[in-house]
Design an enzyme around this catalytic site. Structure first.
Site, PDB file in Angstrom:
ATOM      1  CG  ASN A 282      -1.625   0.904   1.471  1.00  0.00           C
ATOM      2  OD1 ASN A 282      -1.892   1.797   0.543  1.00  0.00           O
ATOM      3  ND2 ASN A 282      -2.064   1.148   2.081  1.00  0.00           N
TER       4      ASN A 282
ATOM      5  CE  LYS B 228      -0.400   2.480   6.529  1.00  0.00           C
ATOM      6  NZ  LYS B 228      -1.612   2.855   6.479  1.00  0.00           N
TER       7      LYS B 228
ATOM      8  NE  ARG C 102      -6.398   1.345  -0.426  1.00  0.00           N
ATOM      9  CZ  ARG C 102      -6.532   2.194   0.589  1.00  0.00           C
ATOM     10  NH1 ARG C 102      -5.506   2.997   1.001  1.00  0.00           N
ATOM     11  NH2 ARG C 102      -7.866   2.532   0.910  1.00  0.00           N
TER      12      ARG C 102
ATOM     13  CG  HIS D  19     -13.893   2.992   2.622  1.00  0.00           C
ATOM     14  ND1 HIS D  19     -14.119   3.613   4.076  1.00  0.00           N
ATOM     15  CD2 HIS D  19     -12.203   3.312   2.907  1.00  0.00           C
ATOM     16  CE1 HIS D  19     -13.370   4.692   4.355  1.00  0.00           C
ATOM     17  NE2 HIS D  19     -12.269   4.481   3.885  1.00  0.00           N
TER      18      HIS D  19
ATOM     19  N   GLY E  83     -14.016   4.293  10.495  1.00  0.00           N
ATOM     20  CA  GLY E  83     -12.398   4.368  11.047  1.00  0.00           C
ATOM     21  C   GLY E  83     -12.715   6.073  10.762  1.00  0.00           C
TER      22      GLY E  83
ATOM     23  NE  ARG F 216     -11.793  12.007   4.428  1.00  0.00           N
ATOM     24  CZ  ARG F 216     -11.427  10.654   3.985  1.00  0.00           C
ATOM     25  NH1 ARG F 216     -12.183   9.900   2.905  1.00  0.00           N
ATOM     26  NH2 ARG F 216     -10.482   9.806   4.636  1.00  0.00           N
TER      27      ARG F 216
ATOM     28  CG  PHE G 221     -15.495   8.226  17.359  1.00  0.00           C
ATOM     29  CD1 PHE G 221     -14.938   9.125  16.258  1.00  0.00           C
ATOM     30  CD2 PHE G 221     -16.377   9.297  16.941  1.00  0.00           C
ATOM     31  CE1 PHE G 221     -15.443   9.482  14.544  1.00  0.00           C
ATOM     32  CE2 PHE G 221     -17.804   9.501  16.597  1.00  0.00           C
ATOM     33  CZ  PHE G 221     -16.805  10.044  15.134  1.00  0.00           C
ATOM     34  NE  ARG G 222      -8.445   5.578  20.232  1.00  0.00           N
ATOM     35  CZ  ARG G 222      -7.614   4.769  19.277  1.00  0.00           C
ATOM     36  NH1 ARG G 222      -7.310   4.183  19.829  1.00  0.00           N
ATOM     37  NH2 ARG G 222      -7.152   5.755  18.461  1.00  0.00           N
TER      38      ARG G 222
ATOM     39  N   GLY H 200     -11.916   0.870  12.768  1.00  0.00           N
ATOM     40  CA  GLY H 200     -11.458   1.336  13.611  1.00  0.00           C
ATOM     41  C   GLY H 200     -12.011   1.782  14.783  1.00  0.00           C
TER      42      GLY H 200
ATOM     43  CD  GLU I 111      -9.595  -2.031   3.251  1.00  0.00           C
ATOM     44  OE1 GLU I 111      -8.759  -0.668   4.904  1.00  0.00           O
ATOM     45  OE2 GLU I 111      -9.688  -0.569   2.837  1.00  0.00           O
TER      46      GLU I 111
HETATM   47  P1  AMP Z   1      -9.017   3.240  11.406  1.00  0.00           P
HETATM   48  O1  AMP Z   1      -9.155   4.543  10.394  1.00  0.00           O
HETATM   49  O2  AMP Z   1     -10.030   2.499  10.643  1.00  0.00           O
HETATM   50  O3  AMP Z   1      -8.250   3.211  11.936  1.00  0.00           O
HETATM   51  O4  AMP Z   1     -10.197   3.391  12.885  1.00  0.00           O
HETATM   52  C1  AMP Z   1      -9.435   4.749  13.901  1.00  0.00           C
HETATM   53  C2  AMP Z   1     -10.545   5.700  14.592  1.00  0.00           C
HETATM   54  O5  AMP Z   1     -11.177   4.910  14.552  1.00  0.00           O
HETATM   55  C3  AMP Z   1      -9.769   6.025  15.029  1.00  0.00           C
HETATM   56  O6  AMP Z   1      -9.708   7.672  15.108  1.00  0.00           O
HETATM   57  C4  AMP Z   1     -10.426   6.183  16.318  1.00  0.00           C
HETATM   58  O7  AMP Z   1     -11.808   7.112  16.308  1.00  0.00           O
HETATM   59  C5  AMP Z   1     -12.084   5.123  16.088  1.00  0.00           C
HETATM   60  N1  AMP Z   1     -11.468   4.032  17.454  1.00  0.00           N
HETATM   61  C6  AMP Z   1     -10.183   3.471  17.097  1.00  0.00           C
HETATM   62  N2  AMP Z   1     -10.084   2.222  18.493  1.00  0.00           N
HETATM   63  C7  AMP Z   1     -10.813   2.895  19.483  1.00  0.00           C
HETATM   64  C8  AMP Z   1     -11.909   2.618  20.416  1.00  0.00           C
HETATM   65  N3  AMP Z   1     -11.257   1.568  21.446  1.00  0.00           N
HETATM   66  N4  AMP Z   1     -13.452   3.815  20.961  1.00  0.00           N
HETATM   67  C9  AMP Z   1     -13.076   3.942  19.814  1.00  0.00           C
HETATM   68  N5  AMP Z   1     -13.509   4.975  18.379  1.00  0.00           N
HETATM   69  C10 AMP Z   1     -11.791   3.725  18.577  1.00  0.00           C
END
Ligand code: AMP
Length: 397
Positions: A7, A14, A91, A180, A210, A241, A284-285, A331, A384
Site C-alpha cells: 500500500n 505499508k 492497493r 473502501h 474509522g 472530513r 472518537f476515543r 477502527g 483489506e
Molecule cells: P481506522 O481509520 O479504521 O484505523 O480507525 C481509526 C479510528 O477508530 C480512530 O480515529 C478512532 O476514532 C476510532 N477508534 C479506534 N479504537 C477505538 C476505541 N477503542 N473506541 C472508540 N473509537 C476508537
C-alpha cells in the site's frame, strides 16, 4: 504460496507478506517519511519483536530495498530469499470506470492508473511509484493491482449520477465511484460465512467507520449504493472530513472569507468532521471521554455522526427493500460499543435489536444482536490486505 501486499502512499509504504496456505500475514510493517528527513522502517515479524531501521530513504525504490532486507534478514526475516515471493498485490485507490476488478500489471494497466490520477491526484501517482519500484526490484514476479473503487462498479446509473448537466459526466467523469470497496467486499464475504447463508440471498448494509467512514448497501453480494462519491469526501461526517453538506455553502464561504479552491478543500477535508464540530479531536476515543466529562461540543459531534449513520441506514434499507445484516467494521465500528449502541437505538422499525452484553465485544468477529432480532448485527474486523492477497492469488492462478 507467498503474496506481498503493498500500500504505497506519497511518503509512506505499508506492506504485509502473506502465507496463503494459512491465510496469515507472516510479517508486516511500514516505511515512513520517504524523501523527508527522519525516514524509518518498522518491521513486525509475526512471531518476534519489532525491528527498526532509521536511515535516509530518498525514494520508493530505496524503501522497498530496505523492506526486502528486513524480510530476508538473518535475525528478523521471515523468508530466506526474495524469490520466495510468488506475487505482489498493490492497493490502488482509483480504478475509475476502467477497472471493474483486479488486473495484472502491464503497460496498459499502468497507463490506465496514470490517466486516473486526475481523479485521485494524491493517491494514484503514489500507488504507481510502488508498482514501478516493485517491477524494477522483482523482475519476473507477477504484480496485480486491486482497486478501492472496483467493488462499487455494480452501482446502477440512477445511484451513481449526480443532478448536474450530463456533459460533466461525459467530459470529466463526474459520478459516484465509491471507496473502501475492498473492505466492504471482505466483510460481506465474512458475513456469508458467519451467517451460513449464501451471499446471493442477503441484503446487507456495511458500515466502515474509522478515521474515514463510508457505508454501503450490498444486494446479493454486489454494491448497489455507497456513501462516498466522486471523492472520499462525500457521505458520513468523518474524523476531519465534512461529509454531506449543502453545496451552496462552499461558494458562500469562498466569497465570505475570500477563500481559494485549495483553502476550501483544506477546510472540507482536514478541518471539518467531528474535529471541526467538537474543536477538540478527530479521534472518537477523545470525544467519548470528553463527552462523558460533560463537554457539550464533543457530545454534539458524536450525536451528529450517529445521526448521519442512522440516516444512511434508513435510506439503504429502503433501497434494499429490507435488511438481513448490519455490519460494523474499521477502527470505530470494531471497537466502540457506545457508538454501535447509539446507531442501533431506535431501529425497531427494522426489527433490529442489539444485545448489550454481546455488544461489549471489541476487535473480533461477533453477532451482537438479540435472538429475537430479525436483522443480524455483526462486528467484523476488516482485513483489506488479506482481501488484496486473495484477489491477487485468484487472478494469477
Ligand atoms: P481506522 O481509520 O479504521 O484505523 O480507525 C481509526 C479510528 O477508530 C480512530 O480515529 C478512532 O476514532 C476510532 N477508534 C479506534 N479504537 C477505538 C476505541 N477503542 N473506541 C472508540 N473509537 C476508537
Amino acid at each position: 504460496m507467498k503474496v506481498l501486499v503493498i500500500n504505497s502512499g506519497s511518503s509512506s509504504l505499508k506492506y504485509q507478506l502473506f502465507d496463503m496456505k494459512e491465510r496469515q500475514a507472516i510479517a508486516k510493517g511500514l516505511v515512513e517519511r520517504i524523501g523527508i528527513p527522519g525516514s524509518r522502517l518498522t518491521h513486525y515479524p509475526a512471531d518476534r519483536e519489532p525491528y527498526r531501521v532509521e536511515r535516509e530513504i530518498q525514494h520508493h525504490g530505496m524503501a522497498l530495498e530496505i523492506i526486502f532486507d528486513a524480510l530476508t534478514h538473518a535475525g528478523h526475516g521471515v523468508i530466506n530469499n526474495i524469490k520466495e515471493i510468488d506475487a505482489v498485490g498493490h492497493r490502488v485507490v482509483h480504478g475509475g470506470e476502467i477497472f471493474k476488478g483486479p488486473v495484472l500489471v502491464d503497460d496498459a494497466a499502468k497507463e490506465g492508473i496514470r490517466r486516473l490520477a486526475e481523479l485521485a491526484p494524491l493517491h494514484n501517482p503514489a500507488n504507481l511509484l510502488g508498482i514501478e519500484a516493485c517491477e524494477r526490484l522483482l523482475p519476473g514476479i507477477r504484480q496485480v493491482a486491486v482497486f478501492d473503487t472496483s467493488f462499487h462498479h455494480t452501482i446502477p446509473p440512477h445511484a451513481y449520477m449526480y443532478g448536474l448537466p450530463y456533459r460533466y459526466y461525459e467530459e470529466y467523469g463526474i459520478r459516484r465511484y465509491g471507496f473502501h470497496g475492498t473492505s466492504h467486499k471482505y466483510v460481506a464475504q465474512r458475513a456469508e460465512a458467519l451467517l451460513s447463508r449464501p451471499l446471493q440471498e442477503l441484503k446487507i448494509i456495511s458500515c466502515h467507520l474509522g478515521s474515514g467512514s463510508s457505508i454501503t448497501a450490498i444486494l446479493g453480494g454486489c454494491s448497489i449504493d455507497t456513501s462516498m462519491g466522486f471523492t472520499p469526501l462525500e457521505g458520513l461526517t468523518m474524523g476531519t472530513r465534512s461529509g454531506d453538506l449543502d453545496p451552496a455553502i462552499i461558494t458562500y464561504l469562498m466569497e465570505k472569507d475570500n477563500l481559494s479552491p485549495a483553502q476550501i478543500n483544506k477546510i472540507l477535508n482536514h478541518m471539518g468532521g467531528v474535529l471541526g464540530v467538537s474543536g477538540l479531536s478527530s479521534d472518537f476515543r477523545d470525544l467519548e471521554k470528553a463527552a462523558a466529562e460533560g463537554n457539550k461540543r464533543a457530545k454534539l459531534a458524536i450525536d451528529l455522526f450517529v445521526h448521519r449513520v442512522k440516516k444512511y441506514i434508513g435510506a439503504y434499507a429502503a433501497e434494499l427493500n429490507g435488511l438481513d445484516a448490519l455490519i460494523f467494521t474499521a477502527g470505530l465500528g470494531e471497537n466502540s460499543p457506545e457508538i454501535r449502541a447509539a446507531i442501533c437505538q431506535g431501529l425497531d422499525y427494522l426489527y433490529l435489536w442489539v444485545n448489550p452484553e454481546k455488544n461489549t465485544v471489541r476487535g473480533r468477529e461477533a453477532d451482537i444482536s438479540t435472538s429475537g432480532s430479525r436483522v443480524r448485527v455483526l462486528v467484523i474486523p476488516t482485513n483489506e490486505e488479506l482481501m488484496i492477497a486473495s484477489e491477487t492469488m485468484q487472478l494469477i492462478n
